[in-house]
Motif scaffolding. Sequence first.
Motif: not given
Length: 250
Positions: A58-62, A65-69, A75-76
């Motif tokens: 869940g954390v890594r998926g979020f 998805e955030l980095r797709a923006d 973001l690291t």
Amino acid sequence: MASAASVLNVSAYLFTRIDDPAVLRPVLKERAAAAGLRGTILLAEEGINLFLAGEASGVRGFVDELRADARFAELTTKESWSDAVPFGKLLVKVKREIIRMDRPEVRPQDGRAPAVSPATLRRWLDRGVDDEGREVVLVDTRNAFEVDYGTFAGAKDWRIERFTQFPDAASAHRDELAGKTVVSFCTGGIRCEKAALYLRDEGLDAYQLDGGILGWFADQGGAHWDGDCFVFDEREAVDAGLSARASLEA
């Protein structure tokens, strides 16, 4: 109940221009809630700052998805593990600054201060000077109570109570930093990034420790470090292995 060390904790920040933080807020809150995450996300026109915990997928998926923006593509995250979620709920807030300094002229979203990697700083500290033979001075940009948990050996500690006091403290101590290689540091990098920019505006040869203390722990362990590192969640502090202090786990 989660098994030992099965909860992934991430911290991340990025100075990047966000024109619509109030519009973005409910979108990110819905995504994080759907992923079963708890913690805090701060949004401002200057960027994003987050501390989240939950199941690894869940954390890594979020985060993915955030980095797709495009605004958050760089973001690291810094990861650590715990046996329980160290946050009581999920909060997503819009702030004037993701880390308050009250110096609008300091704009890291327009360009970072130069950074020094943990490996390079380790070499400098081992030698006692930088690669050009100049004295290296470490400046702790955190609040006094955080410093009391642990800090780099010999680091400057100006006993500030909040980050908004840092610029005045830095100006007052400018002369003792002049002519030296100055490296500012903080927990994850967000404060020392603004601090390094301010110090450079003061005419000092200042750098930020890339990744902050947590990045140092991940790369160099406890070298040149005394104590633990305070973190802003229910773990209270982590050791150089990025584990909760033994006294808290007892």
